[in-house]
Design a protein around this motif. Structure first.
Motif, PDB file in Angstrom:
ATOM      1  N   GLY A   1       0.088  -4.821   8.799  1.00 11.16           N
ATOM      2  CA  GLY A   1       0.271  -4.272  10.136  1.00 11.16           C
ATOM      3  C   GLY A   1       1.704  -4.228  10.566  1.00 11.16           C
ATOM      4  O   GLY A   1       2.603  -4.794   9.920  1.00 11.16           O
ATOM      5  N   TYR A   2       1.919  -3.540  11.673  1.00 10.49           N
ATOM      6  CA  TYR A   2       3.268  -3.347  12.198  1.00 10.49           C
ATOM      7  C   TYR A   2       3.929  -4.670  12.570  1.00 10.49           C
ATOM      8  O   TYR A   2       5.138  -4.747  12.679  1.00 10.49           O
ATOM      9  N   LEU A   3       3.101  -5.711  12.818  1.00 14.81           N
ATOM     10  CA  LEU A   3       3.685  -6.995  13.201  1.00 14.81           C
ATOM     11  C   LEU A   3       4.757  -7.417  12.189  1.00 14.81           C
ATOM     12  O   LEU A   3       5.814  -7.923  12.570  1.00 14.81           O
TER      13      LEU A   3
ATOM     14  N   GLU B   1       0.855  -1.184   0.000  1.00  9.32           N
ATOM     15  CA  GLU B   1       0.000   0.000   0.000  1.00  9.32           C
ATOM     16  C   GLU B   1       0.892   1.235   0.000  1.00  9.32           C
ATOM     17  O   GLU B   1       1.804   1.358   0.826  1.00  9.32           O
ATOM     18  N   ALA B   2       0.616   2.133  -0.941  1.00  6.81           N
ATOM     19  CA  ALA B   2       1.375   3.388  -1.014  1.00  6.81           C
ATOM     20  C   ALA B   2       0.776   4.362  -0.006  1.00  6.81           C
ATOM     21  O   ALA B   2      -0.418   4.625  -0.023  1.00  6.81           O
ATOM     22  N   LEU B   3       1.615   4.863   0.906  1.00  8.96           N
ATOM     23  CA  LEU B   3       1.128   5.791   1.935  1.00  8.96           C
ATOM     24  C   LEU B   3       1.932   7.082   1.852  1.00  8.96           C
ATOM     25  O   LEU B   3       3.172   7.073   1.861  1.00  8.96           O
ATOM     26  N   LEU B   4       1.199   8.157   1.748  1.00 13.06           N
ATOM     27  CA  LEU B   4       1.812   9.450   1.461  1.00 13.06           C
ATOM     28  C   LEU B   4       2.519  10.032   2.684  1.00 13.06           C
ATOM     29  O   LEU B   4       2.018   9.945   3.811  1.00 13.06           O
TER      30      LEU B   4
ATOM     31  N   ALA C   1      -7.236  -7.689   7.118  1.00 13.67           N
ATOM     32  CA  ALA C   1      -7.286  -7.116   8.469  1.00 13.67           C
ATOM     33  C   ALA C   1      -6.210  -6.042   8.529  1.00 13.67           C
ATOM     34  O   ALA C   1      -5.041  -6.300   8.253  1.00 13.67           O
ATOM     35  N   GLU C   2      -6.624  -4.814   8.885  1.00 10.61           N
ATOM     36  CA  GLU C   2      -5.671  -3.701   8.976  1.00 10.61           C
ATOM     37  C   GLU C   2      -5.120  -3.613  10.395  1.00 10.61           C
ATOM     38  O   GLU C   2      -5.813  -3.957  11.353  1.00 10.61           O
ATOM     39  N   GLY C   3      -3.906  -3.142  10.514  1.00 10.92           N
ATOM     40  CA  GLY C   3      -3.353  -2.810  11.835  1.00 10.92           C
ATOM     41  C   GLY C   3      -3.094  -4.014  12.728  1.00 10.92           C
ATOM     42  O   GLY C   3      -3.329  -3.946  13.938  1.00 10.92           O
ATOM     43  N   VAL C   4      -2.589  -5.102  12.148  1.00 11.42           N
ATOM     44  CA  VAL C   4      -2.260  -6.263  12.978  1.00 11.42           C
ATOM     45  C   VAL C   4      -0.902  -6.013  13.632  1.00 11.42           C
ATOM     46  O   VAL C   4       0.103  -5.818  12.947  1.00 11.42           O
TER      47      VAL C   4
ATOM     48  N   ILE D   1       5.890  14.445   7.919  1.00  8.35           N
ATOM     49  CA  ILE D   1       4.530  14.676   8.426  1.00  8.35           C
ATOM     50  C   ILE D   1       3.609  13.588   7.871  1.00  8.35           C
ATOM     51  O   ILE D   1       3.669  13.252   6.686  1.00  8.35           O
ATOM     52  N   LEU D   2       2.745  13.054   8.769  1.00  9.90           N
ATOM     53  CA  LEU D   2       1.842  11.964   8.376  1.00  9.90           C
ATOM     54  C   LEU D   2       0.578  12.497   7.707  1.00  9.90           C
ATOM     55  O   LEU D   2       0.167  13.636   7.975  1.00  9.90           O
ATOM     56  N   PRO D   3      -0.062  11.669   6.900  1.00  5.11           N
ATOM     57  CA  PRO D   3      -1.228  12.143   6.126  1.00  5.11           C
ATOM     58  C   PRO D   3      -2.376  12.658   6.989  1.00  5.11           C
ATOM     59  O   PRO D   3      -3.107  13.545   6.557  1.00  5.11           O
TER      60      PRO D   3
HETATM   61  P1  C2E Z   1      -5.264   3.800   5.542  1.00  2.23           P
HETATM   62  O1  C2E Z   1      -5.434   3.818   4.080  1.00  2.23           O
HETATM   63  O2  C2E Z   1      -6.234   3.026   6.333  1.00  2.23           O
HETATM   64  O3  C2E Z   1      -3.792   3.335   5.808  1.00  2.23           O
HETATM   65  C1  C2E Z   1      -3.428   2.549   6.877  1.00  2.23           C
HETATM   66  C2  C2E Z   1      -2.871   3.397   7.978  1.00  2.23           C
HETATM   67  O4  C2E Z   1      -2.675   2.592   9.108  1.00  2.23           O
HETATM   68  C3  C2E Z   1      -1.523   3.986   7.636  1.00  2.23           C
HETATM   69  O5  C2E Z   1      -1.398   5.211   8.299  1.00  2.23           O
HETATM   70  C4  C2E Z   1      -0.577   2.987   8.262  1.00  2.23           C
HETATM   71  O6  C2E Z   1       0.691   3.513   8.560  1.00  2.23           O
HETATM   72  C5  C2E Z   1      -1.317   2.626   9.501  1.00  2.23           C
HETATM   73  N1  C2E Z   1      -0.966   1.307   9.998  1.00  2.23           N
HETATM   74  C6  C2E Z   1      -0.655   0.205   9.295  1.00  2.23           C
HETATM   75  N2  C2E Z   1      -0.419  -0.833  10.111  1.00  2.23           N
HETATM   76  C7  C2E Z   1      -0.596  -0.381  11.371  1.00  2.23           C
HETATM   77  C8  C2E Z   1      -0.496  -1.003  12.673  1.00  2.23           C
HETATM   78  O7  C2E Z   1      -0.203  -2.167  12.838  1.00  2.23           O
HETATM   79  N3  C2E Z   1      -0.756  -0.191  13.733  1.00  2.23           N
HETATM   80  C9  C2E Z   1      -1.073   1.102  13.591  1.00  2.23           C
HETATM   81  N4  C2E Z   1      -1.292   1.802  14.670  1.00  2.23           N
HETATM   82  N5  C2E Z   1      -1.188   1.705  12.384  1.00  2.23           N
HETATM   83  C10 C2E Z   1      -0.951   0.962  11.298  1.00  2.23           C
HETATM   84  P2  C2E Z   1      -0.872   6.469   7.565  1.00  2.23           P
HETATM   85  O8  C2E Z   1       0.201   6.183   6.615  1.00  2.23           O
HETATM   86  O9  C2E Z   1      -0.620   7.489   8.622  1.00  2.23           O
HETATM   87  O10 C2E Z   1      -2.121   6.922   6.719  1.00  2.23           O
HETATM   88  C11 C2E Z   1      -3.292   7.314   7.310  1.00  2.23           C
HETATM   89  C12 C2E Z   1      -4.386   7.479   6.316  1.00  2.23           C
HETATM   90  O11 C2E Z   1      -4.113   8.544   5.427  1.00  2.23           O
HETATM   91  C13 C2E Z   1      -4.570   6.290   5.421  1.00  2.23           C
HETATM   92  O12 C2E Z   1      -5.296   5.304   6.088  1.00  2.23           O
HETATM   93  C14 C2E Z   1      -5.310   6.890   4.281  1.00  2.23           C
HETATM   94  O13 C2E Z   1      -6.694   6.989   4.555  1.00  2.23           O
HETATM   95  C15 C2E Z   1      -4.722   8.268   4.214  1.00  2.23           C
HETATM   96  N6  C2E Z   1      -3.730   8.313   3.130  1.00  2.23           N
HETATM   97  C16 C2E Z   1      -2.452   7.874   3.117  1.00  2.23           C
HETATM   98  N7  C2E Z   1      -1.900   8.100   1.924  1.00  2.23           N
HETATM   99  C17 C2E Z   1      -2.834   8.668   1.154  1.00  2.23           C
HETATM  100  C18 C2E Z   1      -2.873   9.107  -0.213  1.00  2.23           C
HETATM  101  O14 C2E Z   1      -1.921   8.996  -0.992  1.00  2.23           O
HETATM  102  N8  C2E Z   1      -4.035   9.655  -0.660  1.00  2.23           N
HETATM  103  C19 C2E Z   1      -5.125   9.761   0.151  1.00  2.23           C
HETATM  104  N9  C2E Z   1      -6.226  10.323  -0.351  1.00  2.23           N
HETATM  105  N10 C2E Z   1      -5.135   9.347   1.409  1.00  2.23           N
HETATM  106  C20 C2E Z   1      -3.993   8.798   1.923  1.00  2.23           C
END
Ligand code: C2E
Ligand code: MG
Ligand code: MG
Length: 581
Positions: free
Chosen positions: A554-556, A359-362, A532-535, A372-374
């Protein structure tokens, strides 16, 4: 003209000197009286009538029988009181004022409103020999025209409410009382969705709604309060003389109740909601600008942070607003400055522990603040409209990155609801895929559940087109919004991602377990993957396996990492992953 002039001269009643003077001036006065449209009256140095014309008598509804030369000023005023053309209660004071004006020797003007509503302007010219001449004019029409102009400049033409200018004037007046110890509240009220109503039902209906809102607002306040329309969908109330801020809260609730009752507009039932920001004087300030700004900031807070229907101003909101302003400013140049990066987090297939996708996370690498987180900037980028070019950058960068991975590994990209309502999304996706040279089926598009709440025709048709194009559609954060299994049936999704909240709750929350199990079963029956997200723990991993989830993230196993890291950690030894996990 001459017959209209009623010249009242009684030479016996006058002193010889005055008579002589008068005789000299008589011809001139005659000519003047003959040709004037105004009323004219002349008093001698002992405030006795020398002369008046017919117009004067008519203006004040006086009779030539009783108004004779030699009458005292006081007698004439008494007659005017009897005729209803003088409303003054303290005659002595009025006489004293006029005589003092005459004694000063300079022209002075008095404007009086008569009982019948006419407005008379009297210009008094003191004479060198004592006494004075007054010319009088009925200025009712002029005054009304002037009043209309002044009214138009101070009121909103549609609702008739005070506009921003008059609102400021009235608030300024009320603030004078605050400086003497009173307390007041300023309520800024924002009507939701006016634009949508204008667009869908037409402006005449939107206008009727605004008039209706104005009427209801007026019905909620007391006479001493002010209701104003500040701009299109923004209203304000000054609530005067309150004892406690809780009275402002009570008014806010009353207003909300009143506005939320359905409006019947030409047969359309329209329901609108409002947000309210409240500032209190002197608590939040005693200056106009301070209070307006505070109410505006509180309104912003009520609207954008989901803190409820109304919000009181708090000092730290100001700092938050400033921080937000800075964030917007910095965001504006961030894309052009190349400050955005994509991190990637692996998503594993549970049956074989192999990586299915990243998953690409910005991330935003801010020049001063670092990474800075999204959560901090996506919604701001959405409000600014920046999400459209930013989302395009994410799609093309993520697809280009995926082109460097083994072809069985997909790339998952989050798409904002705003991108979905933008007509161009199909083209943007097509361009990203073709310039990266990957197959459409390797792109997974994650859409958060809230989109379905706003299920507009445009959203549905965009999703269908994306599906036809070969892209996989994923519901993200399932369970956080308006989850309905109906969505799962009506759209062509290939995957649902169960929100982290339920996974965190697995160990001690029966409901979470039941939800995850039910979703997993439903998805399996519909041929969908369940992630399952966030395992975070091996215990959670064990449970989601048992409950029937088919993928985990997930972080696991891994946090989101920069592209170079995932190459080093996973992709170079992709074959070993299964065993390592
Ligand atoms: P999301 O799409 O539900 O992404 C999963 C978020 O959960 C990510 O946070 C990830 O780092 C976090 N995560 C993954 N595994 C775990 C875990 O085991 N424990 C915990 N506590 N967190 C975990 P992140 O990267 O901070 O992104 C947050 C949200 O920001 C994303 O939720 C998504 O909705 C949004 N986002 C991220 N990148 C983009 C993007 O390029 N475009 C758009 N429109 N939204 C984005
Ligand atoms: Mg996501
Ligand atoms: Mg999610």
């Amino acid at each position: 003209m001459r017959d209209k002039i009623h010249l009242l001269i009684d030479s016996e009643a006058l002193s010889a000197k005055t008579t002589r003077e008068l005789q000299g001036a008589k011809l001139t006065i005659d000519a003047a009286l003959n040709n004037m449209s105004q009323g004219l009256v002349m008093f001698d140095s002992s405030a006795r009538l020398i002369v008046c014309n017919q117009q004067y008598l008519e203006l004040y509804r006086l009779s030539s029988e009783t108004v004779r030369p030699g009458c005292t000023f006081r007698e004439i005023l008494n007659q005017r009181v009897g005729a209803g053309s003088l409303l003054i209660s303290d005659l002595d004071q009025h006489i004293a004022e006029i005589l003092a004006g005459v004694a000063r020797g300079a022209d002075f003007t008095k404007i009086v409103t008569l009982r019948d509503g006419r407005i008379i302007c009297a210009v008094n010219h003191p004479m060198t020999a004592g006494g004075w001449v007054a010319t009088l004019e009925d200025i009712t029409e002029e005054k009304r025209a002037e009043d209309r102009i002044v009214h138009a400049a101070h009121h909103d033409a549609l609702t008739g409410l005070p506009n921003r200018i008059l609102f400021a004037e009235q608030l300024e007046q009320a603030l004078k009382r605050v400086r003497r110890g009173e307390r007041l509240s300023v309520l800024y009220i924002d009507l939701d969705h006016l634009k949508r109503i204008n667009d869908t039902l037409g402006h005449p209906i939107g206008d009727k709604l605004l008039k209706g809102v104005a009427r209801r607002l007026l019905s909620c306040v007391r006479d001493i309060d002010t209701v104003a329309r500040l701009s299109g969908d923004e209203f304000a109330v000054v609530q005067s003389s309150i004892d406690q801020p809780s009275q402002a809260a009570a008014l806010a609730l009353r207003i909300r109740e009143a506005i939320r009752a359905p409006f019947d507009l030409d047969g359309h039932q329209v329901v609108v909601d409002i947000s309210i920001g409240i500032s209190i004087a002197p608590d939040d300030g005693t200056e106009l600008e301070e209070l307006i700004k505070a109410a505006d900031i509180a309104l912003y807070e009520a609207k954008n942070t989901g803190r409820g229907i109304y919000c009181f101003f708090e000092a730290d909101m100001n700092e938050r607003m400033q921080a937000r302003g800075k964030l917007e400013h910095d965001l504006r140049s961030a894309l052009a400055n190349g400050e955005f990066e994509l991190f990637y987090q692996p998503i594993f297939n549970l049956p074989n522990n192999k990586i299915s996708a990243f998953e690409a996370l910005l991330r935003w690498r801010h020049p001063e603040r670092g990474l800075i987180l999204p959560a901090e900037f996506i919604s701001v980028a959405e409000d600014m409209g920046l999400i459209i070019p930013l989302g395009e950058w994410v799609l093309s960068t993520a697809c280009a990155e995926a082109a460097t991975w083994p072809s069985e590994i997909n790339v998952s990209v989050n798409v904002s609801p705003l991108q979905l309502t933008n007509n161009n999304l199909i083209n943007v996706v097509a361009r990203a895929i073709s310039s990266a040279g990957i197959s459409a089926s390797r792109l997974e598009i994650e859409i958060t559940e809230s989109v379905f709440f706003e299920k507009t025709f445009a959203n549905i048709s965009t999703m269908k087109k994306l599906h036809e194009f070969g892209v996989r559609l994923v519901i993200d954060d399932f369970g956080t919004g308006y989850s309905s299994p109906g969505y799962l049936l009506s759209f062509p999704f290939s995957k649902i991602k169960i929100d982290r909240r339920f996974i965190t709750g697995l160990s001690d929350n029966k409901e979470s377990r039941a939800i995850v199990r039910a979703l997993a079963n439903l998805a399996r029956d519909l041929g969908m993957i369940v992630t399952a997200e966030g395992v975070e723990t091996s215990q959670q991993l064990e449970q989601i396996r048992i409950l029937g989830c088919t993928q985990m993230q997930g972080y696991l196993f891994s946090r989101p990492l920069p592209a170079t890291e995932i190459h080093r950690l996973f992709l170079s030894k992709i074959k070993n992953i299964g065993r390592a996990a």
